[in-house]
Design a protein around this motif. Structure first.
Motif, mmCIF file in Angstrom:
data_model
loop_
_atom_site.group_PDB
_atom_site.id
_atom_site.type_symbol
_atom_site.label_atom_id
_atom_site.label_comp_id
_atom_site.label_asym_id
_atom_site.label_seq_id
_atom_site.Cartn_x
_atom_site.Cartn_y
_atom_site.Cartn_z
ATOM 1 N N ILE A 172 8.676 -70.081 -90.597
ATOM 2 C CA ILE A 172 7.211 -70.046 -90.562
ATOM 3 C C ILE A 172 6.651 -70.816 -91.754
ATOM 4 O O ILE A 172 7.021 -70.567 -92.906
ATOM 5 N N GLU A 173 5.748 -71.730 -91.488
ATOM 6 C CA GLU A 173 5.181 -72.560 -92.551
ATOM 7 C C GLU A 173 4.006 -71.885 -93.252
ATOM 8 O O GLU A 173 3.841 -72.019 -94.469
ATOM 9 N N ASN A 174 3.177 -71.181 -92.502
ATOM 10 C CA ASN A 174 2.041 -70.488 -93.096
ATOM 11 C C ASN A 174 2.569 -69.388 -94.026
ATOM 12 O O ASN A 174 3.284 -68.486 -93.589
ATOM 13 N N GLN A 175 2.220 -69.456 -95.304
ATOM 14 C CA GLN A 175 2.805 -68.551 -96.283
ATOM 15 C C GLN A 175 2.394 -67.087 -96.080
ATOM 16 O O GLN A 175 3.176 -66.171 -96.348
ATOM 17 N N GLU A 176 1.179 -66.867 -95.587
ATOM 18 C CA GLU A 176 0.740 -65.491 -95.326
ATOM 19 C C GLU A 176 1.596 -64.847 -94.241
ATOM 20 O O GLU A 176 2.140 -63.751 -94.415
ATOM 21 N N TYR A 177 1.725 -65.559 -93.114
ATOM 22 C CA TYR A 177 2.508 -65.019 -92.007
ATOM 23 C C TYR A 177 3.994 -64.964 -92.362
ATOM 24 O O TYR A 177 4.715 -64.066 -91.926
ATOM 25 N N ARG A 178 4.434 -65.932 -93.164
ATOM 26 C CA ARG A 178 5.841 -65.957 -93.582
ATOM 27 C C ARG A 178 6.161 -64.715 -94.405
ATOM 28 O O ARG A 178 7.178 -64.037 -94.183
ATOM 29 N N SER A 179 5.282 -64.400 -95.347
ATOM 30 C CA SER A 179 5.492 -63.217 -96.188
ATOM 31 C C SER A 179 5.490 -61.948 -95.351
ATOM 32 O O SER A 179 6.351 -61.067 -95.524
ATOM 33 N N GLN A 180 4.533 -61.832 -94.434
ATOM 34 C CA GLN A 180 4.445 -60.647 -93.576
ATOM 35 C C GLN A 180 5.709 -60.479 -92.740
ATOM 36 O O GLN A 180 6.245 -59.368 -92.618
ATOM 37 N N ALA A 205 4.183 -64.736 -100.784
ATOM 38 C CA ALA A 205 2.916 -64.035 -101.024
ATOM 39 C C ALA A 205 2.182 -64.620 -102.224
ATOM 40 O O ALA A 205 0.947 -64.751 -102.213
ATOM 41 N N LYS A 206 2.928 -64.971 -103.249
ATOM 42 C CA LYS A 206 2.308 -65.481 -104.478
ATOM 43 C C LYS A 206 1.667 -66.853 -104.300
ATOM 44 O O LYS A 206 0.848 -67.262 -105.127
ATOM 45 N N THR A 207 2.016 -67.562 -103.235
ATOM 46 C CA THR A 207 1.445 -68.900 -103.009
ATOM 47 C C THR A 207 0.221 -68.864 -102.089
ATOM 48 O O THR A 207 -0.394 -69.903 -101.853
ATOM 49 N N ILE A 208 -0.130 -67.693 -101.576
ATOM 50 C CA ILE A 208 -1.281 -67.585 -100.671
ATOM 51 C C ILE A 208 -2.565 -67.806 -101.468
ATOM 52 O O ILE A 208 -2.808 -67.134 -102.477
ATOM 53 N N GLU A 209 -3.378 -68.743 -101.030
ATOM 54 C CA GLU A 209 -4.584 -69.094 -101.774
ATOM 55 C C GLU A 209 -5.708 -68.082 -101.576
ATOM 56 O O GLU A 209 -6.428 -67.750 -102.524
ATOM 57 N N ASN A 210 -5.887 -67.599 -100.366
ATOM 58 C CA ASN A 210 -6.931 -66.614 -100.110
ATOM 59 C C ASN A 210 -6.583 -65.320 -100.840
ATOM 60 O O ASN A 210 -5.535 -64.707 -100.594
ATOM 61 N N SER A 215 -3.586 -60.421 -101.801
ATOM 62 C CA SER A 215 -3.505 -59.034 -102.244
ATOM 63 C C SER A 215 -2.779 -58.168 -101.217
ATOM 64 O O SER A 215 -1.904 -57.356 -101.559
ATOM 65 N N GLN A 216 -3.120 -58.343 -99.927
ATOM 66 C CA GLN A 216 -2.485 -57.551 -98.859
ATOM 67 C C GLN A 216 -0.994 -57.832 -98.774
ATOM 68 O O GLN A 216 -0.180 -56.915 -98.622
ATOM 69 N N ALA A 217 -0.637 -59.119 -98.857
ATOM 70 C CA ALA A 217 0.773 -59.495 -98.745
ATOM 71 C C ALA A 217 1.583 -58.957 -99.919
ATOM 72 O O ALA A 217 2.703 -58.455 -99.750
ATOM 73 N N LEU A 218 1.017 -59.044 -101.125
ATOM 74 C CA LEU A 218 1.712 -58.527 -102.309
ATOM 75 C C LEU A 218 1.917 -57.017 -102.208
ATOM 76 O O LEU A 218 2.984 -56.497 -102.536
ATOM 77 N N ALA A 219 0.891 -56.319 -101.740
ATOM 78 C CA ALA A 219 0.994 -54.863 -101.602
ATOM 79 C C ALA A 219 2.060 -54.479 -100.584
ATOM 80 O O ALA A 219 2.799 -53.499 -100.771
ATOM 81 N N ALA A 220 2.145 -55.257 -99.482
ATOM 82 C CA ALA A 220 3.133 -54.961 -98.439
ATOM 83 C C ALA A 220 4.558 -55.134 -98.966
ATOM 84 O O ALA A 220 5.452 -54.348 -98.638
ATOM 85 N N VAL A 221 4.762 -56.145 -99.789
ATOM 86 C CA VAL A 221 6.090 -56.363 -100.373
ATOM 87 C C VAL A 221 6.384 -55.291 -101.423
ATOM 88 O O VAL A 221 7.482 -54.733 -101.477
ATOM 89 N N ALA A 222 5.384 -54.996 -102.245
ATOM 90 C CA ALA A 222 5.569 -54.019 -103.330
ATOM 91 C C ALA A 222 6.040 -52.670 -102.808
ATOM 92 O O ALA A 222 6.829 -51.984 -103.461
ATOM 93 N N ALA A 223 5.574 -52.291 -101.627
ATOM 94 C CA ALA A 223 5.925 -50.989 -101.052
ATOM 95 C C ALA A 223 7.428 -50.833 -100.848
ATOM 96 O O ALA A 223 7.943 -49.708 -100.796
#
Length: 244
Positions: A172-180, A205-210, A215-223
């Motif tokens: 997946i190229e989109n970093q948001e969807y890739r992280s999810q 997640a850290k490369t997501i510009e929005n 924030s959502q992606a980082l929280a999902a990984v942190a869990a």
């Protein structure tokens, strides 16, 4: 509005089969899918086990819903209340309705809700859910759907599906969807393999510009991170949220 009236009635509804049956009849007569789902959602709260007449009414109301999205949710909720001997055919109907949803993201979400109810004792349904997940064209949603269905599979079949889900997520190229997607797969992996995938999810997640999505992606990984690493990632998520 009539919908608001029904919603208020649902909220104050007494926990009797008769009153719930009445609400189902009212909602079905006005084709109010949202209230049908609310009424079906109240089934577990009855002060007695739902009787066959009420379950048949709930099933009829669910099957009459025209929107595939709402129909799947309603069928899955009814199936959860049915005896095992009747559950399979309803879950099959729910899967068929899920497969008919055109929107890839919505189909993946709904399919996950159905898959969560599929027991290992019904392998043909699990296989159907797996086939439906594999048929999702958008790799962003396909990977997450595969990971969700995998959680219900017997251990002997899980590894090959997770391998496919992980390969799809990494592409997946989109970093948001890739992280999810990576986070969803990581949740199903054994501990020995989880950390490297979580690191990839965190890097993405850290490369997501929005900042909101970041924030959502980082929280999902942190869990899923060990306590020693979780706090710093949660701080990053909070800092990102503060800039929204």
């Amino acid at each position: 509005a009539a919908s608001d009236v029904y919603k208020r009635q649902a909220c104050i509804l007494s926990t009797t089969s008769e009153s719930l049956h009445e609400l189902l009849d009212l909602a079905q007569a006005t084709q109010n899918s949202e209230v049908i789902i609310i009424a079906i959602g109240l089934l577990p709260n009855l002060n007695s086990v739902p009787n066959k007449v009420l379950l048949d009414a709930a099933l009829d109301a669910a099957q009459a819903i025209e929107s595939e999205e709402y129909q799947v949710q309603a069928l899955a909720a009814v199936a959860a209340q049915l005896p095992a001997s009747e559950r399979q055919s309803v879950l099959e109907s729910a899967l068929d309705a899920a497969k008919a949803i055109e929107d890839g993201e919505l189909r993946a979400y709904i399919l996950a809700a159905v898959a969560a109810q599929l027991p290992a004792s019904e392998p043909q349904l699990l296989e159907a859910a797996l086939d439906a997940a594999k048929a999702i064209e958008d790799e962003d949603y396909r990977s997450s759907a595969l990971a969700t269905v995998t959680a219900q599979l017997p251990a002997s079949e899980r590894q090959s599906v997770l391998k496919e889900a992980l390969k799809t997520a990494k592409a997946i190229e989109n970093q948001e969807y890739r992280s999810q997607a990576l986070a969803a797969v990581a949740a199903q992996l054994p501990a020995s393999e989880r950390q490297s995938v979580l690191k990839e999810a965190l890097d993405a997640a850290k490369t997501i510009e929005n900042q909101g999505y970041r924030s959502q992606a980082l929280a999902a990984v942190a869990a899923q991170l060990p306590a020693s690493e979780r706090q710093s990632v949660l701080k990053e998520a909070l800092d990102a949220a503060k800039t929204i």
